[in-house]
Design an enzyme around this catalytic site. Structure first.
Site, PDB file in Angstrom:
ATOM      1  N   ASN A  66      -6.791  -4.771  11.442  1.00  0.00           N
ATOM      2  CA  ASN A  66      -7.907  -4.462  10.406  1.00  0.00           C
ATOM      3  C   ASN A  66      -8.350  -3.079  10.742  1.00  0.00           C
ATOM      4  OD1 ASN A  66      -7.447  -6.659   8.681  1.00  0.00           O
ATOM      5  ND2 ASN A  66      -9.173  -7.891   9.769  1.00  0.00           N
TER       6      ASN A  66
ATOM      7  N   ASP B 204     -10.023  -3.413   6.793  1.00  0.00           N
ATOM      8  CA  ASP B 204      -9.751  -4.815   5.759  1.00  0.00           C
ATOM      9  C   ASP B 204     -11.070  -5.570   5.656  1.00  0.00           C
ATOM     10  OD1 ASP B 204      -9.314  -6.693   4.159  1.00  0.00           O
ATOM     11  OD2 ASP B 204      -7.368  -7.400   5.420  1.00  0.00           O
TER      12      ASP B 204
ATOM     13  N   THR C   8      -5.181 -15.496  12.648  1.00  0.00           N
ATOM     14  CA  THR C   8      -5.057 -15.963  14.073  1.00  0.00           C
ATOM     15  C   THR C   8      -6.640 -16.246  14.553  1.00  0.00           C
ATOM     16  OG1 THR C   8      -5.217 -15.115  16.176  1.00  0.00           O
ATOM     17  CG2 THR C   8      -5.842 -13.575  14.562  1.00  0.00           C
TER      18      THR C   8
ATOM     19  N   LYS D 205     -10.191  -7.279  14.082  1.00  0.00           N
ATOM     20  CA  LYS D 205      -9.010  -7.445  14.935  1.00  0.00           C
ATOM     21  C   LYS D 205      -8.249  -6.203  14.607  1.00  0.00           C
ATOM     22  CE  LYS D 205      -6.759 -10.258  11.568  1.00  0.00           C
ATOM     23  NZ  LYS D 205      -6.918 -11.857  11.126  1.00  0.00           N
TER      24      LYS D 205
ATOM     25  N   VAL E 228       0.883  -1.152   0.091  1.00  0.00           N
ATOM     26  CA  VAL E 228       0.099  -0.100   0.009  1.00  0.00           C
ATOM     27  C   VAL E 228       0.791   1.381  -0.052  1.00  0.00           C
ATOM     28  CG1 VAL E 228      -2.021   1.120   1.123  1.00  0.00           C
ATOM     29  CG2 VAL E 228      -1.454  -1.181   1.452  1.00  0.00           C
TER      30      VAL E 228
ATOM     31  N   ASP F 193     -14.091 -10.249  10.609  1.00  0.00           N
ATOM     32  CA  ASP F 193     -12.567 -10.206  10.864  1.00  0.00           C
ATOM     33  C   ASP F 193     -12.226  -8.784  11.590  1.00  0.00           C
ATOM     34  OD1 ASP F 193      -9.900 -10.935   8.589  1.00  0.00           O
ATOM     35  OD2 ASP F 193     -10.298 -11.202  10.990  1.00  0.00           O
TER      36      ASP F 193
HETATM   37  C1  LIG Z   1     -11.520  -0.441   2.568  1.00  0.00           C
HETATM   38  O1  LIG Z   1     -10.123  -0.760   2.815  1.00  0.00           O
HETATM   39  C2  LIG Z   1      -9.732  -2.079   2.193  1.00  0.00           C
HETATM   40  C3  LIG Z   1     -10.735  -2.753   1.169  1.00  0.00           C
HETATM   41  C4  LIG Z   1     -10.365  -4.004   0.565  1.00  0.00           C
HETATM   42  C5  LIG Z   1      -8.952  -4.406   0.727  1.00  0.00           C
HETATM   43  C6  LIG Z   1      -8.384  -5.596   0.259  1.00  0.00           C
HETATM   44  O2  LIG Z   1      -7.343  -5.868   0.058  1.00  0.00           O
HETATM   45  N1  LIG Z   1      -9.542  -6.461  -0.240  1.00  0.00           N
HETATM   46  C7  LIG Z   1      -9.226  -7.829  -0.921  1.00  0.00           C
HETATM   47  C8  LIG Z   1      -7.845  -8.026  -1.460  1.00  0.00           C
HETATM   48  C9  LIG Z   1      -7.666  -9.176  -2.068  1.00  0.00           C
HETATM   49  C10 LIG Z   1      -8.827 -10.083  -1.938  1.00  0.00           C
HETATM   50  C11 LIG Z   1     -10.107  -9.886  -1.460  1.00  0.00           C
HETATM   51  C12 LIG Z   1     -10.351  -8.782  -0.935  1.00  0.00           C
HETATM   52  C13 LIG Z   1      -8.345  -3.788   1.821  1.00  0.00           C
HETATM   53  C14 LIG Z   1      -8.727  -2.685   2.510  1.00  0.00           C
HETATM   54  N2  LIG Z   1      -7.927  -1.711   3.243  1.00  0.00           N
HETATM   55  C15 LIG Z   1      -6.451  -2.005   3.539  1.00  0.00           C
HETATM   56  O3  LIG Z   1      -5.669  -2.804   2.924  1.00  0.00           O
HETATM   57  C16 LIG Z   1      -5.910  -0.995   4.362  1.00  0.00           C
HETATM   58  C17 LIG Z   1      -4.393  -0.513   3.677  1.00  0.00           C
HETATM   59  S1  LIG Z   1      -3.377   0.203   4.758  1.00  0.00           S
HETATM   60  C18 LIG Z   1      -3.910   1.687   5.023  1.00  0.00           C
HETATM   61  N3  LIG Z   1      -4.906   2.231   4.372  1.00  0.00           N
HETATM   62  C19 LIG Z   1      -5.070   3.462   4.546  1.00  0.00           C
HETATM   63  N4  LIG Z   1      -4.477   4.443   5.208  1.00  0.00           N
HETATM   64  C20 LIG Z   1      -3.591   3.891   6.002  1.00  0.00           C
HETATM   65  N5  LIG Z   1      -2.679   4.747   6.785  1.00  0.00           N
HETATM   66  C21 LIG Z   1      -3.034   2.544   5.703  1.00  0.00           C
HETATM   67 BR1  LIG Z   1      -1.633   2.025   6.669  1.00  0.00          BR
END
Ligand SMILES: COc1ccc(C(=O)Nc2ccccc2)cc1NC(=O)CCSc1ncnc(N)c1Br
Length: 273
Positions: free
Chosen positions: A142, A155, A172, A139, A28, A137
């Protein structure tokens, strides 16, 4: 931001900044949309990895679910685009970063901070359940913190619409309630259990059923082997709330709207969230 959702995006629309962390299936980055100077978090997922983990459908469902969710305590997924090898998720940027890092730094949270987070989570979950989405999920990994210190559920890698009950065990076990560990049918009350686990972890710094071995954690969850170490900073009202959420019979768990009415929340949560 509504413009953000309609347009066909490409990588050239963004200036890419520092890496923010390794999310699920990818990296990210901080990014700025060139025309609007809007700061976002850009999550890069490799198609090859999505394919081999067979989660493409999961991602499509996720994007569909997310596009209808609008809540101050739920991290926005503004949109997505892809190129030959990667899928890019355009996410809201949470300026104060990851909650679990904050918890590691402070060891545990004050009752005011913990109650404010639990209240925000309960409101976000009430909103999700109203849309027939259970998260499953909840935790610390997320959860993110916005610019004003507000909590954001981040997440949705495993969120489902309640009609789809299939459950894959991963990660976990700490946050899973008995019915999931025993992998029998479950419903929105799963999220209440996780909320109880989180509330305990916010106040004590460790999850309630933690054990060295998975098998011991499993046994402690099934037995609901809930112990409150003597700690002056944790009131009996807090223990009462946790004890009403961590109940084996899912139909006997405190309902989400009752969480918001619990004296510990009413007395300690900051209404601004
Ligand atoms: C609505 O947030 C998501 C929605 C979806 C998915 C995701 O991967 N779905 C997914 C991926 C593969 C297969 C199936 C589902 C992931 C996130 N969110 C994240 O990954 C968080 C990223 S880290 C971060 N983000 C913002 N500000 C920060 N300061 C940080 Br640190």
């Amino acid at each position: 931001v509504s413009a953000v959702e309609k347009k066909r995006w490409t990588l050239n629309d963004f200036d890419i900044g520092k890496p923010l962390g390794r999310g699920k299936f990818g990296h990210v980055y901080l990014a700025r949309e060139k025309k609007s100077s809007h700061i976002v978090a850009l999550k890069v997922l490799f198609k090859s990895q999505l394919k081999q983990s067979q989660v493409e459908h999961q991602l499509r469902r996720e994007v569909e679910i997310q596009s209808h969710l609008r809540h101050p305590n739920i991290l926005r997924l503004y949109g997505y685009f892809y190129d030959q090898t990667r899928v890019y998720l355009i996410l809201e940027y949470a300026a104060k970063g990851e909650l679990y890092k904050e918890l590691q730094k402070c060891k545990y949270f004050s009752e005011k901070r913990a109650a404010t987070y639990i209240s925000s989570l309960a409101q976000a979950l009430i909103y999700c359940h109203g849309k027939h989405v259970i998260h499953r999920d909840i935790k610390p990994e997320n959860l993110l913190i916005g610019a004003q210190g507000e909590l954001k559920i981040a997440d949705f890698g495993w969120s489902v619409h309640t009609f789809n009950r299939r459950q894959t065990m991963c990660g976990t076990l700490d946050y899973l309630p008995p019915e999931m560990v025993e992998s029998i049918e479950h419903d929105a009350s799963v999220d209440i259990w996780s909320l109880g686990v989180l509330c305990y972890e916010f106040l004590y710094g460790v999850p309630p059923f933690e054990a060295k071995e998975h098998s011991d954690t499993y046994r402690r969850i099934i037995k609901v082997d809930l112990k409150f170490p003597p700690k002056p900073t944790v009131s009996s009202a807090a223990k009462d709330l946790i004890s009403q959420m961590l109940v084996k019979d899912s139909s006997q768990r405190l309902l989400l709207h009752k969480v918001l009415e619990h004296p510990w929340i009413v007395q300690n949560a900051d209404p601004s969230g």
